[in-house]
Design a protein around this motif. Structure first.
Motif, mmCIF file in Angstrom:
data_model
loop_
_atom_site.group_PDB
_atom_site.id
_atom_site.type_symbol
_atom_site.label_atom_id
_atom_site.label_comp_id
_atom_site.label_asym_id
_atom_site.label_seq_id
_atom_site.Cartn_x
_atom_site.Cartn_y
_atom_site.Cartn_z
ATOM 1 N N MET A 127 30.896 -30.581 56.071
ATOM 2 C CA MET A 127 30.342 -31.570 55.972
ATOM 3 C C MET A 127 29.865 -32.159 57.244
ATOM 4 S SD MET A 127 29.738 -32.154 52.713
ATOM 5 C CE MET A 127 29.932 -30.486 52.081
ATOM 6 N N TYR A 128 30.668 -32.219 58.158
ATOM 7 C CA TYR A 128 29.811 -32.949 59.375
ATOM 8 C C TYR A 128 28.882 -32.134 60.017
ATOM 9 C CZ TYR A 128 29.869 -34.257 64.373
ATOM 10 O OH TYR A 128 29.547 -34.862 65.572
ATOM 11 N N PHE A 129 28.960 -30.645 59.845
ATOM 12 C CA PHE A 129 27.770 -29.745 60.570
ATOM 13 C C PHE A 129 26.822 -30.029 59.762
ATOM 14 C CE2 PHE A 129 25.512 -25.939 59.406
ATOM 15 C CZ PHE A 129 25.299 -25.402 60.578
ATOM 16 N N TYR A 132 25.104 -33.617 60.658
ATOM 17 C CA TYR A 132 24.382 -33.613 61.756
ATOM 18 C C TYR A 132 22.974 -32.850 61.846
ATOM 19 C CZ TYR A 132 23.683 -32.271 66.643
ATOM 20 O OH TYR A 132 23.068 -32.299 68.004
ATOM 21 N N TYR A 133 23.200 -31.900 61.177
ATOM 22 C CA TYR A 133 21.766 -31.092 61.194
ATOM 23 C C TYR A 133 20.881 -31.502 60.391
ATOM 24 C CZ TYR A 133 23.234 -27.551 64.640
ATOM 25 O OH TYR A 133 23.849 -26.972 65.417
ATOM 26 N N LYS A 134 21.204 -32.138 59.056
ATOM 27 C CA LYS A 134 20.519 -32.970 58.282
ATOM 28 C C LYS A 134 19.980 -34.427 58.989
ATOM 29 C CE LYS A 134 22.394 -31.884 53.821
ATOM 30 N NZ LYS A 134 23.096 -32.188 52.563
ATOM 31 N N LEU A 135 20.607 -34.994 59.827
ATOM 32 C CA LEU A 135 20.074 -36.094 60.582
ATOM 33 C C LEU A 135 19.049 -35.689 61.740
ATOM 34 C CD1 LEU A 135 23.004 -38.279 61.256
ATOM 35 C CD2 LEU A 135 21.372 -39.105 60.003
ATOM 36 N N THR A 153 25.812 -37.028 52.787
ATOM 37 C CA THR A 153 26.953 -36.098 53.256
ATOM 38 C C THR A 153 27.833 -36.772 53.959
ATOM 39 O OG1 THR A 153 24.882 -34.311 53.448
ATOM 40 C CG2 THR A 153 26.953 -34.034 54.521
ATOM 41 N N ARG A 154 27.559 -37.924 54.629
ATOM 42 C CA ARG A 154 28.447 -38.522 55.296
ATOM 43 C C ARG A 154 29.424 -39.046 54.267
ATOM 44 N NH1 ARG A 154 26.211 -43.473 58.806
ATOM 45 N NH2 ARG A 154 25.663 -41.603 59.971
ATOM 46 N N THR A 155 29.063 -39.609 53.222
ATOM 47 C CA THR A 155 29.833 -39.966 52.298
ATOM 48 C C THR A 155 31.017 -38.903 51.761
ATOM 49 O OG1 THR A 155 28.266 -41.804 51.492
ATOM 50 C CG2 THR A 155 30.221 -41.153 50.031
ATOM 51 N N CYS A 156 30.368 -37.713 51.497
ATOM 52 C CA CYS A 156 31.362 -36.536 51.378
ATOM 53 C C CYS A 156 32.359 -36.543 52.369
ATOM 54 C CB CYS A 156 30.485 -35.371 51.118
ATOM 55 S SG CYS A 156 29.345 -35.288 49.627
ATOM 56 N N LEU A 157 31.961 -36.871 53.500
ATOM 57 C CA LEU A 157 32.801 -36.586 54.567
ATOM 58 C C LEU A 157 33.886 -37.423 54.526
ATOM 59 C CD1 LEU A 157 33.417 -35.442 57.664
ATOM 60 C CD2 LEU A 157 32.090 -37.080 58.503
ATOM 61 N N TYR A 158 33.581 -38.817 54.148
ATOM 62 C CA TYR A 158 34.555 -39.800 53.781
ATOM 63 C C TYR A 158 35.661 -39.475 52.625
ATOM 64 C CZ TYR A 158 31.657 -42.931 56.602
ATOM 65 O OH TYR A 158 30.620 -43.562 57.635
ATOM 66 N N LEU A 206 12.384 -43.147 47.198
ATOM 67 C CA LEU A 206 12.389 -41.808 47.742
ATOM 68 C C LEU A 206 13.599 -41.762 48.767
ATOM 69 C CD1 LEU A 206 11.245 -39.290 47.430
ATOM 70 C CD2 LEU A 206 9.754 -39.625 49.621
ATOM 71 N N ALA A 207 14.691 -41.846 48.214
ATOM 72 C CA ALA A 207 15.916 -41.614 49.023
ATOM 73 C C ALA A 207 17.090 -40.920 48.051
ATOM 74 C CB ALA A 207 16.643 -42.791 49.405
ATOM 75 N N CYS A 208 18.084 -40.368 48.695
ATOM 76 C CA CYS A 208 19.216 -39.662 47.782
ATOM 77 C C CYS A 208 20.073 -40.725 47.235
ATOM 78 C CB CYS A 208 19.801 -38.640 48.502
ATOM 79 S SG CYS A 208 21.097 -39.410 49.576
ATOM 80 N N SER A 209 20.924 -39.967 46.388
ATOM 81 C CA SER A 209 21.813 -40.694 45.455
ATOM 82 C C SER A 209 23.159 -41.003 45.988
ATOM 83 C CB SER A 209 22.182 -39.854 44.103
ATOM 84 O OG SER A 209 22.653 -38.662 44.572
ATOM 85 N N CYS A 210 23.359 -42.096 47.063
ATOM 86 C CA CYS A 210 24.519 -42.443 47.583
ATOM 87 C C CYS A 210 24.675 -43.964 47.834
ATOM 88 C CB CYS A 210 24.795 -41.556 48.695
ATOM 89 S SG CYS A 210 23.730 -41.722 49.950
ATOM 90 N N CYS A 211 25.757 -44.296 48.189
ATOM 91 C CA CYS A 211 26.051 -45.635 48.221
ATOM 92 C C CYS A 211 25.574 -46.272 49.722
ATOM 93 C CB CYS A 211 27.377 -46.059 48.119
ATOM 94 S SG CYS A 211 27.597 -47.832 48.236
ATOM 95 N N ASP A 212 24.414 -46.882 50.062
ATOM 96 C CA ASP A 212 24.216 -47.582 51.053
ATOM 97 C C ASP A 212 24.945 -48.205 51.820
ATOM 98 O OD1 ASP A 212 21.576 -46.027 50.744
ATOM 99 O OD2 ASP A 212 20.744 -47.864 49.910
#
Length: 215
Positions: A127-129, A132-135, A153-158, A206-212
């Motif tokens: 998830m870190y990889f 990083y590359y998505k950012l 993806t950062r939320t998945c990392l948490y 236009l954003a993905c499904s995660c908690c801001d």
């Protein structure tokens, strides 16, 4: 448009494909060991991975559209993916809470959480990889949607850190409430992601499904 736009859109495409493929494998392995080892936290983590696949398919579809032309809003398929993702996350959160209550009543505990430790460690690295590359890709393309996907993806990392912590602590102390606490932590994130998914689908943002708020 930048000269390297096609290149970075291809990178975004492959990152989406890798995200989907990884979550499918992670989900299968996590659900299997979560069921056999009777660890609710790992089982919930695995089901969460399957829900992330639905969200990932929506992002993949969006990237493919971006390769064809500039986009500003979700299309019908992406809004449907967001709604399904949101409902699935809500159901997961409820299921984990109910499962936690039943485990307390039955006073049951996992046989082992070693699988959770291994899966969480691999997930953290992966998830870190991806994050990083998505950012990096989102910034190169000036795409808020891809940057938002990186935050998902950062939320998945948490979540991976929650699973790792609860798995290690249980293996050290063998206290059933540790696994329950881990599953409730995953339930909280699932609820937050589900709520955000439904809001995005309703507002057509236009954003993905995660908690801001998780970022």
């Amino acid at each position: 448009m930048q000269m390297d736009t096609p290149k970075w859109l291809n990178v975004a495409l492959w990152l989406s494909i890798v995200t989907i493929a990884y979550n499918i494998v992670e989900g299968l392995v996590s659900v299997y060991f979560g069921s056999t080892d009777d660890t609710l936290a790992l089982l919930g983590f695995g089901i969460d991975s399957f829900v992330e696949v639905i969200s990932g398919i929506g992002i993949l579809h969006m990237v493919i559209r971006m390769q064809r032309s500039e986009i500003k809003d979700f299309d019908k398929f992406e809004r449907l993916a967001l709604r399904i993702t949101g409902i699935a996350f809500m159901l997961l959160a409820v299921g984990l809470v109910v499962g936690s209550v039943l485990k307390i009543i039955q006073n049951s505990k996992p046989e082992t959480t070693l699988a959770g430790i291994v899966i969480a460690a691999i997930s953290i690295l992966t998830m870190y990889f991806l994050m990083y590359y998505k950012l990096k890709t989102g910034k190169e393309l000036h795409s808020e949607a891809i940057i938002a996907d990186a935050h998902c993806t950062r939320t998945c990392l948490y979540l991976s850190f929650i699973l790792l912590a609860s798995s290690i602590l249980f293996e050290l102390f063998k206290i059933s409430y540790i696994d329950i606490a881990g599953s409730l932590g995953i339930a909280w994130y699932a609820f937050s992601e589900g709520r955000e998914s439904l809001e995005k689908a309703r507002k057509n943002q236009l954003a993905c499904s995660c908690c801001d708020n998780c970022h």
